[in-house]
Design a protein around this motif. Structure first.
Motif, mmCIF file in Angstrom:
data_model
loop_
_atom_site.group_PDB
_atom_site.id
_atom_site.type_symbol
_atom_site.label_atom_id
_atom_site.label_comp_id
_atom_site.label_asym_id
_atom_site.label_seq_id
_atom_site.Cartn_x
_atom_site.Cartn_y
_atom_site.Cartn_z
ATOM 1 N N GLY A 347 51.243 28.315 88.286
ATOM 2 C CA GLY A 347 50.655 29.384 89.079
ATOM 3 C C GLY A 347 50.113 30.515 88.229
ATOM 4 N N VAL A 348 49.012 31.094 88.675
ATOM 5 C CA VAL A 348 48.425 32.283 88.058
ATOM 6 C C VAL A 348 48.198 33.311 89.159
ATOM 7 C CG1 VAL A 348 46.367 33.258 86.972
ATOM 8 C CG2 VAL A 348 47.343 31.137 86.101
ATOM 9 N N VAL A 349 48.657 34.523 88.917
ATOM 10 C CA VAL A 349 48.442 35.625 89.862
ATOM 11 C C VAL A 349 47.628 36.693 89.159
ATOM 12 C CG1 VAL A 349 49.514 37.388 91.292
ATOM 13 C CG2 VAL A 349 50.597 35.144 91.058
ATOM 14 N N GLU A 366 60.652 29.068 93.504
ATOM 15 C CA GLU A 366 60.319 27.716 93.948
ATOM 16 C C GLU A 366 60.179 26.736 92.783
ATOM 17 O OE1 GLU A 366 60.190 26.169 96.810
ATOM 18 O OE2 GLU A 366 60.853 27.966 97.866
ATOM 19 N N GLY A 367 60.505 27.181 91.580
ATOM 20 C CA GLY A 367 60.543 26.271 90.442
ATOM 21 C C GLY A 367 59.192 25.875 89.879
ATOM 22 N N PHE A 368 58.235 26.793 89.881
ATOM 23 C CA PHE A 368 56.957 26.507 89.210
ATOM 24 C C PHE A 368 57.228 26.231 87.728
ATOM 25 C CE2 PHE A 368 54.961 27.367 92.977
ATOM 26 C CZ PHE A 368 53.628 27.718 92.912
ATOM 27 N N THR A 369 56.479 25.298 87.163
ATOM 28 C CA THR A 369 56.672 25.004 85.742
ATOM 29 C C THR A 369 56.164 26.130 84.860
ATOM 30 O OG1 THR A 369 54.559 23.801 85.712
ATOM 31 C CG2 THR A 369 56.570 22.511 86.091
ATOM 32 N N SER A 370 55.185 26.889 85.346
ATOM 33 C CA SER A 370 54.727 28.079 84.626
ATOM 34 C C SER A 370 54.149 29.077 85.616
ATOM 35 C CB SER A 370 53.663 27.725 83.570
ATOM 36 O OG SER A 370 52.456 27.314 84.190
ATOM 37 N N VAL A 371 54.396 30.346 85.348
ATOM 38 C CA VAL A 371 53.841 31.434 86.158
ATOM 39 C C VAL A 371 53.271 32.464 85.202
ATOM 40 C CG1 VAL A 371 54.296 33.225 87.873
ATOM 41 C CG2 VAL A 371 55.580 31.070 87.964
ATOM 42 N N THR A 372 52.004 32.839 85.412
ATOM 43 C CA THR A 372 51.351 33.822 84.546
ATOM 44 C C THR A 372 50.752 34.928 85.397
ATOM 45 O OG1 THR A 372 50.791 32.107 82.935
ATOM 46 C CG2 THR A 372 49.629 34.203 82.753
ATOM 47 N N LEU A 373 51.027 36.150 85.009
ATOM 48 C CA LEU A 373 50.450 37.326 85.646
ATOM 49 C C LEU A 373 49.293 37.815 84.800
ATOM 50 C CD1 LEU A 373 51.155 39.458 88.024
ATOM 51 C CD2 LEU A 373 52.016 40.853 86.153
ATOM 52 N N VAL A 374 48.112 37.910 85.393
ATOM 53 C CA VAL A 374 46.938 38.426 84.693
ATOM 54 C C VAL A 374 46.807 39.908 85.025
ATOM 55 C CG1 VAL A 374 44.443 38.269 84.375
ATOM 56 C CG2 VAL A 374 45.799 36.183 84.717
ATOM 57 N N GLN A 375 47.078 40.736 84.034
ATOM 58 C CA GLN A 375 47.039 42.190 84.215
ATOM 59 C C GLN A 375 45.706 42.708 83.706
ATOM 60 O OE1 GLN A 375 49.656 44.516 81.741
ATOM 61 N NE2 GLN A 375 49.938 46.092 83.311
ATOM 62 N N ARG A 376 44.937 43.324 84.585
ATOM 63 C CA ARG A 376 43.581 43.756 84.221
ATOM 64 C C ARG A 376 43.532 45.174 83.679
ATOM 65 N NH1 ARG A 376 40.473 42.750 89.636
ATOM 66 N NH2 ARG A 376 42.367 43.772 90.405
ATOM 67 N N LYS A 476 60.323 34.746 81.903
ATOM 68 C CA LYS A 476 60.166 33.707 82.923
ATOM 69 C C LYS A 476 58.771 33.732 83.539
ATOM 70 C CE LYS A 476 65.082 33.637 84.105
ATOM 71 N NZ LYS A 476 66.100 33.877 85.158
ATOM 72 N N VAL A 477 58.134 34.887 83.477
ATOM 73 C CA VAL A 477 56.733 35.035 83.871
ATOM 74 C C VAL A 477 55.959 35.524 82.658
ATOM 75 C CG1 VAL A 477 55.099 36.303 85.319
ATOM 76 C CG2 VAL A 477 57.276 35.515 86.289
ATOM 77 N N LYS A 478 54.908 34.796 82.302
ATOM 78 C CA LYS A 478 54.077 35.192 81.172
ATOM 79 C C LYS A 478 53.056 36.228 81.631
ATOM 80 C CE LYS A 478 56.141 32.139 78.651
ATOM 81 N NZ LYS A 478 57.166 32.564 77.673
ATOM 82 N N VAL A 479 52.568 37.022 80.701
ATOM 83 C CA VAL A 479 51.590 38.063 81.013
ATOM 84 C C VAL A 479 50.356 37.863 80.144
ATOM 85 C CG1 VAL A 479 51.098 40.540 81.056
ATOM 86 C CG2 VAL A 479 53.375 39.707 81.665
ATOM 87 N N ASP A 502 45.444 27.266 82.363
ATOM 88 C CA ASP A 502 45.466 26.243 83.395
ATOM 89 C C ASP A 502 46.338 26.679 84.566
ATOM 90 O OD1 ASP A 502 43.842 24.626 81.891
ATOM 91 O OD2 ASP A 502 45.491 23.459 81.026
ATOM 92 N N ALA A 503 45.934 26.299 85.770
ATOM 93 C CA ALA A 503 46.670 26.670 86.967
ATOM 94 C C ALA A 503 46.357 25.711 88.100
ATOM 95 C CB ALA A 503 46.336 28.096 87.393
ATOM 96 N N ASP A 504 47.397 25.323 88.835
ATOM 97 C CA ASP A 504 47.194 24.524 90.044
ATOM 98 C C ASP A 504 46.864 25.410 91.237
ATOM 99 O OD1 ASP A 504 47.995 21.813 88.991
ATOM 100 O OD2 ASP A 504 49.817 22.952 88.547
ATOM 101 N N VAL A 505 47.319 26.669 91.184
ATOM 102 C CA VAL A 505 47.010 27.617 92.241
ATOM 103 C C VAL A 505 46.782 28.985 91.613
ATOM 104 C CG1 VAL A 505 49.474 28.010 92.690
ATOM 105 C CG2 VAL A 505 47.795 28.646 94.411
ATOM 106 N N ILE A 506 45.706 29.643 92.038
ATOM 107 C CA ILE A 506 45.369 30.989 91.575
ATOM 108 C C ILE A 506 45.375 31.917 92.785
ATOM 109 C CG2 ILE A 506 43.618 32.453 90.494
ATOM 110 C CD1 ILE A 506 42.529 29.872 89.149
ATOM 111 N N VAL A 507 46.164 32.986 92.691
ATOM 112 C CA VAL A 507 46.257 33.944 93.794
ATOM 113 C C VAL A 507 45.717 35.291 93.331
ATOM 114 C CG1 VAL A 507 47.758 35.076 95.456
ATOM 115 C CG2 VAL A 507 48.297 32.759 94.700
ATOM 116 N N PHE A 508 44.791 35.824 94.100
ATOM 117 C CA PHE A 508 44.221 37.139 93.802
ATOM 118 C C PHE A 508 44.987 38.211 94.584
ATOM 119 C CE2 PHE A 508 40.810 34.225 92.819
ATOM 120 C CZ PHE A 508 40.277 34.747 91.645
ATOM 121 N N ALA A 509 45.864 38.916 93.903
ATOM 122 C CA ALA A 509 46.573 40.056 94.510
ATOM 123 C C ALA A 509 45.819 41.310 94.093
ATOM 124 C CB ALA A 509 48.012 40.085 94.040
ATOM 125 N N THR A 510 44.588 41.400 94.553
ATOM 126 C CA THR A 510 43.637 42.397 94.063
ATOM 127 C C THR A 510 43.263 43.446 95.101
ATOM 128 O OG1 THR A 510 41.957 40.669 94.493
ATOM 129 C CG2 THR A 510 42.647 41.003 92.220
#
Length: 593
Positions: A347-349, A366-376, A476-479, A502-510
């Motif tokens: 996942g990428v947020v 929910e046990g994502f194999t990777s979670v990355t937060l994109v900080q703008r 546990k969450v990459k930035v 890489d991401a299976d799901v990208i969520v825009f919390a924008t």
């Protein structure tokens, strides 16, 4: 449709530009505080510039001006006060016993503050309250701060007194007020209207009260402010310590809303979509056209209030190149429900404010194999410990909400901003390691945030950390914060620095666009709506535009924003509606001295 003032919309002025300052004169702890306050209070009966500090500031909440006004500087405060006191005939000034105290914020800000009560005997006799902020000046004291608050017009019910009871079943042909929206703001106002003995109805498009939280938002959403900060008006309190957690989740909020409606007998009609509203100036009546479960409805009322959501429901999503290439799922947070469909995926947020952190916590759980937060951009972070230290002493199970609200929101907003900044800085300086751990993982933090600047100017973009910050600190969450997204790839995103993610799901919390005025246009028509006041941001005095005050239409009102704001300011709006229905509107003073 009636007169719409040509002075609207009022230009927005950043609250950060207001010239207000805090006093920094030292005060000895062992002075007789109540004696000092009692000695100064009579000066209000014949106030002069010599009684005031150079940076004197006065905020009136309907007591003398009939609206919300803030006056700054020695001469303006003195002249305006004398002018309005003559019109209102202030009398029975009295210091509230035990209220005098010395307030200290940060290393230097300090003043003596005391509460007082008074009555007005002008064209609208009322019981009022206020506060004095005093600072030493040689061997005497000068007034730095005055607040005045309309508590209860004589002969009116107490707007703060709402007790359990049944819903009204006998509705007149023309209601006193119709409220559109049964979210927090609509229910707040409905409770106030009931306490004032007014006939009203709340129209809600959802199937059930509370659906806006339990069904229309992602499952992991929760309030990042405390349970007692988020109460609804009335006793007993809705969100009790025994039955609700400190941070209310979506199901908690929905359950609380339903309980509030049932306990206090709030009149709500659900599954009702409002299509249009027209105003007849001759009869001073709104005609509201709606639809409920396929059946057309028509209702009439003297006043119409929009409580349709002020924080925005129109998502803002950045546009990146090659969207068609991406083979995964991309969505705005408005479409996110939960992480279960992608359990074990990547996942990428994008975004770094409250919603983004709710979603990364959901992904991790929910046990994502990777979670990355994109900080703008750098993000102001308010740790839970800071919120608790600053807010829990004011909002707690033992303090009535109406008392807490006056402490937080009775002050001039520019002063409340400066107080909050002092408190936030002091708390942040005690926990440098908290910020250092986040920064070590690449999360760019702003430690000394301007809470009221953010709330009044932007309505968002901050991060109240209620737990997810630890996920970043522990890795546990990459930035990703060193480059902005540039384009989609087949498997994710590419960035300006040449890297890919890489991401299976990208969520825009924008974020979202505020749409109170857009809702007004949809219901009232483009021509009428365009001439209305905007909702939110400050005017040049440091007062919020549009909300709970004139919108440019004599019988149309806005309510909304956060829980404390909607709860506190709804009391004033209910009193204004009551006064108009009684045939003696609260006179407003819009002049300047």
């Amino acid at each position: 449709m009636g007169s719409v003032g040509t002075r609207f919309p009022t230009p927005a002025v950043s609250i950060t530009k207001h010239p207000a300052t805090l006093p920094r004169s030292p005060i000895d702890d062992d002075i007789d505080k109540e004696r000092v306050a009692a000695a100064v209070l009579p000066q209000l009966l014949d106030l002069t510039a010599a009684d005031l500090t150079d940076n004197a500031i006065w905020r009136d909440s309907l007591a003398l001006t009939g609206t919300f006004r803030t006056f700054f500087s020695r001469e303006l405060v003195a002249n305006t006060w004398r002018h309005l006191c003559k019109k209102s005939t202030i009398q029975e000034l009295s210091i509230t016993a035990g209220s005098a105290q010395i307030l200290r914020f940060g290393p230097e800000a300090c003043w003596l503050q005391a509460s007082f009560s008074f009555r007005t005997q002008g064209t609208f006799p009322s019981v009022c309250s206020g506060t004095l902020g005093l600072v030493p000046h040689g061997y005497s004291w000068k007034i730095w701060l005055i607040t005045t608050i309309l508590e209860q017009p004589l002969g009116f019910p107490d707007v703060d007194k709402l007790e359990p009871g049944p819903a009204d079943t006998d509705h007149p042909g023309c209601l006193d007020c119709i409220v559109i929206g049964a979210g927090l703001a609509g229910l707040d106002l409905a409770g106030r209207l009931k306490s004032m003995g007014l006939s009203y109805m709340v129209l809600e498009k959802s199937v059930e009260v509370g659906d806006v939280w339990s069904k229309n938002r992602y499952d992991s959403v929760k309030m990042h402010t405390s349970r007692d900060y988020n109460q609804l008006p009335g006793l007993p309190k809705t969100f009790t310590k025994e039955d609700y957690p400190y941070y209310l989740g979506s199901e908690d909020l929905a359950r609380g809303f339903k309980s509030y409606v049932k306990t206090f007998g709030i009149n709500v009609t659900t599954s009702t979509r409002v299509d249009a509203a027209t105003y007849d100036a001759a009869s001073k009546t709104w005609t509201i056209s709606a639809e409920r479960e396929g059946t057309a409805l028509q209702m009439s009322a003297r006043h119409l209030v929009l409580a349709t959501g002020s924080m925005g429901t129109r998502p803002v999503t950045p546009s990146y190149m090659n969207h068609g290439k991406y083979q995964g799922h991309a969505m705005h947070s408005i479409c996110w429900k939960n992480a279960k469909p992608w359990k074990g995926k990547r996942g990428v947020v994008i975004g770094s404010a409250n919603s983004a952190h709710d979603i990364i916590a959901d992904m991790v759980s929910e046990g994502f194999t990777s979670v990355t937060l994109v900080q703008r951009s750098k993000t102001w972070v308010l740790p839970a410990s800071t919120f608790g230290a600053l807010v829990d002493p004011v909002f707690n199970p033992d303090t009535p909400s109406e008392v807490s609200d006056r402490i937080l929101l009775g002050n001039p907003l520019p002063i409340q901003r400066l107080i909050a900044m002092e408190g936030i800085r002091a708390c942040a300086d005690k926990i440098p390691e908290y910020f250092e751990r986040l920064e070590a993982q690449g999360f760019k933090t702003e430690r000394y945030g301007d809470l009221w600047g953010i709330l009044c100017d932007r309505e968002g973009g901050h991060f109240f950390d209620v737990g997810s910050g630890e996920l970043i600190a522990e890795g546990k969450v990459k930035v990703k914060s060193n480059a902005l997204p540039l384009a989609y790839t087949e498997s994710g995103l590419s960035f300006e620095d040449g890297t890919e993610l890489d991401a299976d799901v990208i969520v825009f919390a924008t974020g979202y666009k505020g749409d109170m005025k857009e809702n007004a246009k949809r219901i009232l028509g483009e021509e009428v709506g365009e001439n209305l006041e905007e909702f939110w941001q400050c005017d040049q005095e440091g007062e919020i535009r549009g909300a709970w005050r004139d919108t440019g239409h004599p019988a149309l009102w806005y309510t909304g924003h956060g829980y404390a704001h909607a709860r506190y300011y709804s009391r004033f709006l209910a009193m204004r509606i009551k006064a108009d229905v009684e045939g003696r509107p609260i006179p407003q003073w819009s002049g300047s001295c």
